[in-house]
Design a protein around this motif. Sequence first.
Motif, PDB file in Angstrom:
ATOM      1  N   GLU A   1      13.254  49.694  24.627  1.00 42.06           N
ATOM      2  CA  GLU A   1      13.535  49.509  26.047  1.00 42.06           C
ATOM      3  C   GLU A   1      12.399  48.754  26.736  1.00 42.06           C
ATOM      4  O   GLU A   1      12.643  47.951  27.641  1.00 42.06           O
TER       5      GLU A   1
ATOM      6  N   LEU B   1      12.939  45.155  25.997  1.00 40.18           N
ATOM      7  CA  LEU B   1      14.047  44.630  26.787  1.00 40.18           C
ATOM      8  C   LEU B   1      13.656  44.442  28.251  1.00 40.18           C
ATOM      9  O   LEU B   1      14.078  43.485  28.897  1.00 40.18           O
TER      10      LEU B   1
ATOM     11  N   TYR C   1      21.931  44.407  28.566  1.00 42.70           N
ATOM     12  CA  TYR C   1      20.961  45.478  28.837  1.00 42.70           C
ATOM     13  C   TYR C   1      21.160  46.065  30.235  1.00 42.70           C
ATOM     14  O   TYR C   1      21.031  47.281  30.428  1.00 42.70           O
TER      15      TYR C   1
ATOM     16  N   TYR D   1      23.937  48.399  29.952  1.00 42.77           N
ATOM     17  CA  TYR D   1      23.470  49.590  29.241  1.00 42.77           C
ATOM     18  C   TYR D   1      22.718  50.529  30.192  1.00 42.77           C
ATOM     19  O   TYR D   1      22.924  51.751  30.178  1.00 42.77           O
ATOM     20  N   CYS D   2      21.831  49.963  31.019  1.00 43.82           N
ATOM     21  CA  CYS D   2      21.058  50.770  31.966  1.00 43.82           C
ATOM     22  C   CYS D   2      21.978  51.447  32.989  1.00 43.82           C
ATOM     23  O   CYS D   2      21.751  52.604  33.371  1.00 43.82           O
TER      24      CYS D   2
ATOM     25  N   ILE E   1      23.154  44.873  21.742  1.00 50.27           N
ATOM     26  CA  ILE E   1      21.733  44.590  21.969  1.00 50.27           C
ATOM     27  C   ILE E   1      21.011  44.382  20.648  1.00 50.27           C
ATOM     28  O   ILE E   1      20.208  43.450  20.487  1.00 50.27           O
TER      29      ILE E   1
END
Length: 426
Positions: free
Chosen positions: A68, A71, A114, A117-118, A162
């Motif tokens: 993370e 990213l 991403y 995803y968050c 990802i």
Amino acid sequence: MPTNRSFTMATSILSLLFSTLLGSTDAFAFTCPTTLNPTSSLLSMRNVMQSRRRGSVVRKMALDEQMEARLDGIRRSFLMLTERLGDPDVIGDSNLLRQVMRDRSQSEEVVGVYDEYCRLKEELAGAKELFQEAGDDADMREMAREEMKEIEPQMDEMENKIKILLLPKDPNDDRNVMIEIRAGTGGSEANIFAGDLLDVYRKFISSEGWKCQMIESSPGDDGGYKSVILDVKGDSVYSKLKWEAGVHRVQRVPATESQGRVHTSTATVAVMPECDEVDVKIDPKDIEISTMRSGGAGGQNVNKVETAVDLIHKPTGIRIKCTQERSQLKNKEQAMKLLIAKLYDIENEKRESEERAKRGSQIGTGGRSEKIKTYNWKDSRCSDHRLGQNFPLSQFLNANIGPMIDAMIAKDQEEKLRELSEQTSR
């Protein structure tokens, strides 16, 4: 009181029952050895049942803090590049603007995934918090549980995307290419087959919205080509066409065969990424250039003026003849461009062979000597030997080779993910 042995037998039976009900063998992990506290074993199995009912409550996140953080760094760089697009100094420099746009586009997709995803991660955290705060409210707990079940598969999908987007990328994937199709064993039939491959690739190139130009050709006596070279330009051409490099074999009855016997012929396809003199250093002393008349169609200019170019690279013995252009200067430029691509391809193939040897790759060498496909006319079948998979012959002849290429890309990504997993577990 029952003995530990009795409890062991009982828990073993319950373990088998639970594994059947759950459709999994997870419950076998709680089978009680003779020295284990039977009560704790039964509690463990009860916890399995509860965690299965809760679903997402015990979910293990696939992206660790290190991933993370990486990213987050990519996202910061992406935002900085986005801001630079509004910088007057960047706008005023066309080369710099193209570079910034290219760098930004390389990270745009992974940043978008991403971000999604968050967003899902926050929603999952909120659903977990709701589940914990629901207390004895069964309806509220069930609502939170359903929300978690809905979010988890989406997060798994984003995590996989990802991982694939962060895999090491071939530095040549964004380049244009030169495709060389050369007839192999089989005489006139091999020439005709090379012409068939040319037709297929031209159709595919057109369907992708790419542009191609024939820069060298040697027609066969009975049709087709002894050799032909195409210059292909477009978006990420090498990333797709590189999977067509290798030996293609055909099994069919040639038109010239009077006895109806099946012949086997081959053609070799080389896919060379386009490059420039910065990538390859060539000593002018190593080049021998002569000119000649092109002949054929094109008017008096090509028949009376020496517009064709014959180039020889002495160290490698590579010989290139260019006759397609109407001027000697343009043919010379094309010949040099092709020579640079061939020399770069030699070095690139050597480097990739070394890397694949280290990786123990199972998807083939990508070298031009490797047999990659067989086309069987009798069975109407196209066999990809790297995938171990058959496709309808009509699919290939209609230039619908996108699914075949996608299958190769997926196999390559799968192998890289496996390697990454092995490296992480060490």
